[in-house]
Design an enzyme around this catalytic site. Structure first.
Site, mmCIF file in Angstrom:
data_model
loop_
_atom_site.group_PDB
_atom_site.id
_atom_site.type_symbol
_atom_site.label_atom_id
_atom_site.label_comp_id
_atom_site.label_asym_id
_atom_site.label_seq_id
_atom_site.Cartn_x
_atom_site.Cartn_y
_atom_site.Cartn_z
ATOM 1 N N GLY A 48 -19.887 40.308 4.742
ATOM 2 C CA GLY A 48 -18.545 40.785 4.440
ATOM 3 C C GLY A 48 -17.661 39.673 3.898
ATOM 4 C CG HIS A 92 -3.709 55.894 -12.807
ATOM 5 N ND1 HIS A 92 -3.185 55.204 -13.867
ATOM 6 C CD2 HIS A 92 -2.666 56.241 -12.019
ATOM 7 C CE1 HIS A 92 -1.876 55.155 -13.758
ATOM 8 N NE2 HIS A 92 -1.541 55.770 -12.642
ATOM 9 C CG HIS A 144 -12.678 42.938 1.505
ATOM 10 N ND1 HIS A 144 -12.963 42.417 2.737
ATOM 11 C CD2 HIS A 144 -12.598 44.281 1.707
ATOM 12 C CE1 HIS A 144 -13.051 43.381 3.639
ATOM 13 N NE2 HIS A 144 -12.826 44.526 3.033
HETATM 14 C C1 ACO Z 1 -13.409 46.151 8.307
HETATM 15 C C2 ACO Z 1 -12.617 44.864 8.425
HETATM 16 O O1 ACO Z 1 -12.342 44.387 9.471
HETATM 17 S S1 ACO Z 1 -12.047 44.116 6.987
HETATM 18 C C3 ACO Z 1 -11.029 42.742 7.489
HETATM 19 C C4 ACO Z 1 -9.558 43.011 7.307
HETATM 20 N N1 ACO Z 1 -8.826 41.821 7.684
HETATM 21 C C5 ACO Z 1 -7.586 41.582 7.258
HETATM 22 O O2 ACO Z 1 -6.974 42.368 6.573
HETATM 23 C C6 ACO Z 1 -7.025 40.232 7.629
HETATM 24 C C7 ACO Z 1 -5.832 39.804 6.773
HETATM 25 N N2 ACO Z 1 -5.345 38.555 7.268
HETATM 26 C C8 ACO Z 1 -4.040 38.336 7.639
HETATM 27 O O3 ACO Z 1 -3.181 39.227 7.506
HETATM 28 C C9 ACO Z 1 -3.759 36.964 8.209
HETATM 29 O O4 ACO Z 1 -2.765 37.105 9.212
HETATM 30 C C10 ACO Z 1 -3.314 35.956 7.117
HETATM 31 C C11 ACO Z 1 -4.575 35.554 6.342
HETATM 32 C C12 ACO Z 1 -2.305 36.542 6.161
HETATM 33 C C13 ACO Z 1 -2.685 34.721 7.722
HETATM 34 O O5 ACO Z 1 -3.572 34.145 8.598
HETATM 35 P P1 ACO Z 1 -3.316 32.602 9.048
HETATM 36 O O6 ACO Z 1 -3.388 31.721 7.839
HETATM 37 O O7 ACO Z 1 -4.270 32.331 10.160
HETATM 38 O O8 ACO Z 1 -1.789 32.564 9.465
HETATM 39 P P2 ACO Z 1 -1.151 32.524 10.931
HETATM 40 O O9 ACO Z 1 -1.760 33.573 11.806
HETATM 41 O O10 ACO Z 1 -1.179 31.101 11.388
HETATM 42 O O11 ACO Z 1 0.344 32.957 10.646
HETATM 43 C C14 ACO Z 1 1.220 32.143 9.908
HETATM 44 C C15 ACO Z 1 2.576 32.847 9.925
HETATM 45 O O12 ACO Z 1 2.485 34.019 9.091
HETATM 46 C C16 ACO Z 1 2.761 35.185 9.885
HETATM 47 N N3 ACO Z 1 1.813 36.201 9.454
HETATM 48 C C17 ACO Z 1 0.461 36.100 9.449
HETATM 49 N N4 ACO Z 1 -0.081 37.215 8.956
HETATM 50 C C18 ACO Z 1 0.923 38.048 8.655
HETATM 51 C C19 ACO Z 1 0.971 39.351 8.119
HETATM 52 N N5 ACO Z 1 -0.118 40.013 7.780
HETATM 53 N N6 ACO Z 1 2.207 39.917 7.900
HETATM 54 C C20 ACO Z 1 3.326 39.228 8.253
HETATM 55 N N7 ACO Z 1 3.333 37.985 8.774
HETATM 56 C C21 ACO Z 1 2.149 37.399 8.979
HETATM 57 C C22 ACO Z 1 2.550 34.779 11.325
HETATM 58 O O13 ACO Z 1 3.320 35.559 12.203
HETATM 59 C C23 ACO Z 1 3.011 33.336 11.299
HETATM 60 O O14 ACO Z 1 4.418 33.313 11.288
HETATM 61 P P3 ACO Z 1 5.228 32.132 12.071
HETATM 62 O O15 ACO Z 1 4.817 30.852 11.410
HETATM 63 O O16 ACO Z 1 6.648 32.503 11.857
HETATM 64 O O17 ACO Z 1 4.777 32.200 13.490
#
Ligand code: ACO
Length: 208
Positions: free
Chosen positions: A67, A137, A146
């Protein structure tokens, strides 16, 4: 119907095995290239060291079971390695997905249950359109993109290579996201993103 080899370990491999079996394919082999992972009712064949020597005995079609949760994942390199030994990676569309006629899907791309890919869209190689995601579309996606569960790409969106569009994120119509971007879960992208990085929130703003 074909025999398929699912390559990789963990959750995505299990989803693909389920998806391929539901489509009526035989899933004969299973290797764990990244790690030995979890074995799912299919034999473990070995790691990537054995792929080249085994491939004459393997199915001629494979699906990538590795993945992607980060921008720099192993998916595309793995895709190229598998193709190089002569195994095809055709696109896979789940029976529970809706993919309009004429949509263009690159090799190694998978469209999973509940996902919708709408007319006029073109997707590159090794993409994942995950559960209940929508690509509306005339979207254009690069390689190794992804679109995570429940994310929404509105009409005419462009997404560059290696991007990860997080769970439940929304991209409004006609926005362009350059290569190498992570769009965080739940973010809403309302304007073009032209610099690689991590973007979160509503509206999406760069945090790294
Ligand atoms: C089938 C499956 O499972 S598919 C997998 C699907 N997975 C996903 O969609 C994961 C997407 N990843 C995210 O949203 C993650 O939170 C990321 C990549 C955006 C950030 O991750 P990291 O780099 O580890 O950031 P971290 O957790 O340290 O957060 C940094 C800051 O951003 C904020 N933040 C992190 N993610 C988000 C988000 N999605 N929305 C809003 N704020 C966010 C945190 O609260 C933190 O704020 P602060 O500094 O004020 O405390």
């Amino acid at each position: 119907m074909s025999d398929f080899l699912v390559i990789g370990g963990g959750g995505h491999a299990r989803v693909l095995i389920y998806t391929l079996k539901a489509l009526g394919h035989d899933v004969r082999g299973y290797t764990a290239l990244a790690d030995e992972g979890e074995l799912v009712q299919t034999p473990y064949l070995g790691n990537d060291d054995v792929l080249a020597s085994l491939h004459v005995m393997l199915p001629s079609c494979a699906a990538l079971g590795v993945g992607k949760t980060v921008i720099e994942s192993e998916r595309l390199a793995l895709f190229e390695k598998i193709q190089a030994v002569g195994i095809r990676l055709p696109p896979v569309v789940s029976a529970g997905a809706l993919c309009h006629a004429g949509v263009c899907l690159g090799d190694g791309t998978v469209v999973l249950d509940g996902a919708v890919v709408v007319v006029g869209s073109q997707l590159g190689r090794a993409c994942i359109i995950n559960t209940n995601a929508t690509v509306d579309h005339d979207c254009v996606l690069g390689d190794d993109v992804h679109v995570a569960p429940g994310a929404t790409l509105s009409g005419g969106v462009e997404v560059g290579d290696h991007c990860m569009i997080g769970t439940g994120a929304n991209l409004i119509h006609a926005v362009r996201v350059c290569a190498d971007c992570m769009i965080g879960a739940g973010a809403t992208v309302i304007q073009d993103i032209t610099a690689p990085g991590v973007y979160v929130g509503i509206p999406a703003r760069r945090i790294a």
